[in-house]
Scaffold this motif. Sequence first.
Motif, PDB file in Angstrom:
ATOM      1  N   SER A 172       0.763  10.135 -27.352  1.00  0.00           N
ATOM      2  CA  SER A 172       0.406   8.940 -26.563  1.00  0.00           C
ATOM      3  C   SER A 172       0.667   7.662 -27.364  1.00  0.00           C
ATOM      4  O   SER A 172       0.878   6.590 -26.778  1.00  0.00           O
ATOM      5  N   GLN A 175       3.490   5.644 -26.267  1.00  0.00           N
ATOM      6  CA  GLN A 175       3.379   4.845 -25.029  1.00  0.00           C
ATOM      7  C   GLN A 175       3.328   3.359 -25.371  1.00  0.00           C
ATOM      8  O   GLN A 175       4.064   2.549 -24.821  1.00  0.00           O
ATOM      9  N   ARG A 198      -3.690  17.736 -35.992  1.00  0.00           N
ATOM     10  CA  ARG A 198      -5.150  17.707 -35.914  1.00  0.00           C
ATOM     11  C   ARG A 198      -5.710  18.755 -36.845  1.00  0.00           C
ATOM     12  O   ARG A 198      -5.041  19.759 -37.123  1.00  0.00           O
ATOM     13  N   GLN A 211       3.862  18.192 -28.715  1.00  0.00           N
ATOM     14  CA  GLN A 211       3.450  17.708 -27.399  1.00  0.00           C
ATOM     15  C   GLN A 211       4.651  17.122 -26.680  1.00  0.00           C
ATOM     16  O   GLN A 211       5.670  16.798 -27.297  1.00  0.00           O
ATOM     17  N   GLU A 213       4.913  13.921 -23.908  1.00  0.00           N
ATOM     18  CA  GLU A 213       4.153  12.901 -23.215  1.00  0.00           C
ATOM     19  C   GLU A 213       5.063  12.305 -22.155  1.00  0.00           C
ATOM     20  O   GLU A 213       6.257  12.181 -22.371  1.00  0.00           O
ATOM     21  N   PHE A 251     -10.086  10.265 -20.341  1.00  0.00           N
ATOM     22  CA  PHE A 251      -9.252   9.839 -21.461  1.00  0.00           C
ATOM     23  C   PHE A 251      -9.344   8.326 -21.485  1.00  0.00           C
ATOM     24  O   PHE A 251      -9.292   7.688 -20.413  1.00  0.00           O
ATOM     25  N   PHE A 253      -7.289   6.106 -22.240  1.00  0.00           N
ATOM     26  CA  PHE A 253      -6.095   5.342 -21.866  1.00  0.00           C
ATOM     27  C   PHE A 253      -5.694   5.510 -20.406  1.00  0.00           C
ATOM     28  O   PHE A 253      -4.690   4.963 -19.963  1.00  0.00           O
ATOM     29  N   THR A 254      -6.449   6.322 -19.655  1.00  0.00           N
ATOM     30  CA  THR A 254      -6.140   6.448 -18.225  1.00  0.00           C
ATOM     31  C   THR A 254      -7.412   6.288 -17.394  1.00  0.00           C
ATOM     32  O   THR A 254      -8.515   6.609 -17.834  1.00  0.00           O
ATOM     33  N   GLY A 285      -3.194  16.971 -19.775  1.00  0.00           N
ATOM     34  CA  GLY A 285      -4.089  15.835 -19.569  1.00  0.00           C
ATOM     35  C   GLY A 285      -3.261  14.778 -18.857  1.00  0.00           C
ATOM     36  O   GLY A 285      -2.060  14.660 -19.103  1.00  0.00           O
ATOM     37  N   SER A 286      -3.886  14.015 -17.963  1.00  0.00           N
ATOM     38  CA  SER A 286      -3.076  13.029 -17.240  1.00  0.00           C
ATOM     39  C   SER A 286      -3.961  11.955 -16.619  1.00  0.00           C
ATOM     40  O   SER A 286      -5.191  12.023 -16.687  1.00  0.00           O
ATOM     41  N   GLY A 287      -3.328  10.991 -15.998  1.00  0.00           N
ATOM     42  CA  GLY A 287      -4.095   9.966 -15.297  1.00  0.00           C
ATOM     43  C   GLY A 287      -3.252   8.749 -14.985  1.00  0.00           C
ATOM     44  O   GLY A 287      -2.051   8.706 -15.276  1.00  0.00           O
ATOM     45  N   ALA A 308       0.524   8.586 -16.612  1.00  0.00           N
ATOM     46  CA  ALA A 308       0.879   9.186 -17.896  1.00  0.00           C
ATOM     47  C   ALA A 308       0.346  10.602 -17.922  1.00  0.00           C
ATOM     48  O   ALA A 308      -0.614  10.931 -17.233  1.00  0.00           O
ATOM     49  N   PHE A 309       1.008  11.439 -18.707  1.00  0.00           N
ATOM     50  CA  PHE A 309       0.514  12.809 -18.884  1.00  0.00           C
ATOM     51  C   PHE A 309       0.927  13.321 -20.250  1.00  0.00           C
ATOM     52  O   PHE A 309       1.840  12.780 -20.880  1.00  0.00           O
ATOM     53  N   GLY A 310       0.230  14.335 -20.704  1.00  0.00           N
ATOM     54  CA  GLY A 310       0.580  14.923 -21.987  1.00  0.00           C
ATOM     55  C   GLY A 310       0.269  16.403 -21.960  1.00  0.00           C
ATOM     56  O   GLY A 310      -0.707  16.830 -21.341  1.00  0.00           O
TER      57      GLY A 310
HETATM   58  N1  DAH Z   1      -2.964  12.665 -25.375  1.00  0.00           N
HETATM   59  C1  DAH Z   1      -3.860  13.631 -24.743  1.00  0.00           C
HETATM   60  C2  DAH Z   1      -4.164  14.752 -25.707  1.00  0.00           C
HETATM   61  O1  DAH Z   1      -3.510  14.855 -26.725  1.00  0.00           O
HETATM   62  C3  DAH Z   1      -3.255  14.158 -23.489  1.00  0.00           C
HETATM   63  C4  DAH Z   1      -3.050  13.097 -22.491  1.00  0.00           C
HETATM   64  C5  DAH Z   1      -4.014  12.826 -21.557  1.00  0.00           C
HETATM   65  C6  DAH Z   1      -1.907  12.355 -22.488  1.00  0.00           C
HETATM   66  C7  DAH Z   1      -3.867  11.850 -20.631  1.00  0.00           C
HETATM   67  C8  DAH Z   1      -1.764  11.325 -21.536  1.00  0.00           C
HETATM   68  C9  DAH Z   1      -2.745  11.107 -20.617  1.00  0.00           C
HETATM   69  O2  DAH Z   1      -0.680  10.592 -21.489  1.00  0.00           O
HETATM   70  O3  DAH Z   1      -2.567  10.154 -19.717  1.00  0.00           O
HETATM   71  O4  DAH Z   1      -5.035  15.526 -25.467  1.00  0.00           O
END
Ligand code: DAH
Length: 345
Positions: A172, A175, A198, A211, A213, A251, A253-254, A285-287, A308-310
Motif C-alpha cells: 500500500s 499507493q 512482517r 503482495q 496491490e 483499514f 486507508f479505505t 483486503g479492499s475498500g 484499492a485492494f491488496g
Molecule cells: N495492505 C493491506 C494488508 O497488507 C491489504 C489492503 C487492504 C490493501 C485494503 C488495500 C486496501 O489496498 O485497500 O493487509
Amino acid sequence: MQEQIKQIEKVALEELQNCNELKLLDELRVKYLGKKGELTALLKMMGGLSKEERPIIGSMVNKVRDELEEIISSKTEILRKEEIAKKLEAESIDVTLPSSKIKRGSKHPINRVIEEVEDLFVSMGYDVVSGPELETDEYCFERLNLPKGHPARDMQDSFYITTEYLLRTQTSAVQARAMMANEEKSPIRIIVPGKTYRREDDATHSHQFNQVEGLVIDEGITFADLKGTLEIFMKHMLGEDTKLRFRPSYFPFTEPSYEVDVSCFKCMGKGCNLCKQTGWIELLGSGMVHPNVLKMNGYDPKKYTGFAFGTGLDRLAMFKYGITDMRLLYTNDVRFLSQFDRKDI
Ligand code: DAH
C-alpha cells in the motif's frame, strides 16, 4: 688460482647458455653464487694468498660474480615471461565452442502467479509499478492515514531500521508514491506486485512475503467497480465458479473497508479442512480510498473517488497449487521447484 676462476667462469657460462628452465637456473645460481657456491668457496680461500695476489684474485672473483649475477637475473626475467606466455596459450578459451548443456530450470510458483496477475491487469489497462522495499514511515503509514501513534500501526509487527525507515509492511506504501508522483493529478490505474516484511514465521506466514496491490482513482469510481474487478481477478486465478463474499472490516486507508473471502475451491463451498468447514477462504483486503488519503496525496476528494485492494501472492500460489507449507516457497529445493516445470498449470 686465476686459472681456476677462468675455468669456473667458462663452465658457468656454458651451463647458463644451455639452461632453459627456471628451476635449473635457480640451481645454477645456488651452485655458483650461493653461500656454499664455487665462487664463494674461492673467496674464502683468499686468506692464504699473498698481499699482492689478494686484490687481483678478489677483483677477478667479484667480476665473475657480477657477470654471472647479471646473466642469471636477465635470463630469469626472459624465462618467466616465456612461462607466462605458455600458460596463457595453454589456458586460452575457444569462445566459439558449444557450451555444455545445463538442465533448464523452472519458473518459481510465485513468479508464475505474479506474471499471471500482471497479464490480466495489463489487459484491463493497468500499469505495473513498483516502489522501495526499505520505506519511510511517511509513505508506509502517514500518507495512508496512519499518523504516528495510530493504533492500527500495530495490526502487524514491523521491522524498523531506524525510527524513520522500515521494511515496508504492505505494498500500500506505493499507493501514496504513485499519487504523489502523478503531477497532473490525473486518473490512476495501477497494480503493485512486491515483497513485504512482517515479524511472522510459521507454516502459513513468512517474515518476507509477496503482495499485489491495486489502486484505481478516477471520477465516478464506485464500489461496483471494486466488486466487478475483484470478481474478474479471482475467477481468473481460481476458476470461473469462484464466488466472492465481502465482509465489512477496517483499514485506515479505505472507507468503507472489506475483507474479501472466496468460495473454497477444494470443496466448492461445502466445507472441508482447507476452509476450516466454513466454505470460505479469506484472501483480500479492499475498500474505497479514504478521502484523507486522496487529500494528503494531492487529489481532490470532491472530484475523485477510488478503490484499492491488496492480497498475498504467496497465499494465492499456495491455494492455486495446493502447497501446504509457505516456507517451501523460500527454501530453493529443486525437488519442490521442478514440480512447476509444467505447461498445464
Ligand atoms: N495492505 C493491506 C494488508 O497488507 C491489504 C489492503 C487492504 C490493501 C485494503 C488495500 C486496501 O489496498 O485497500 O493487509
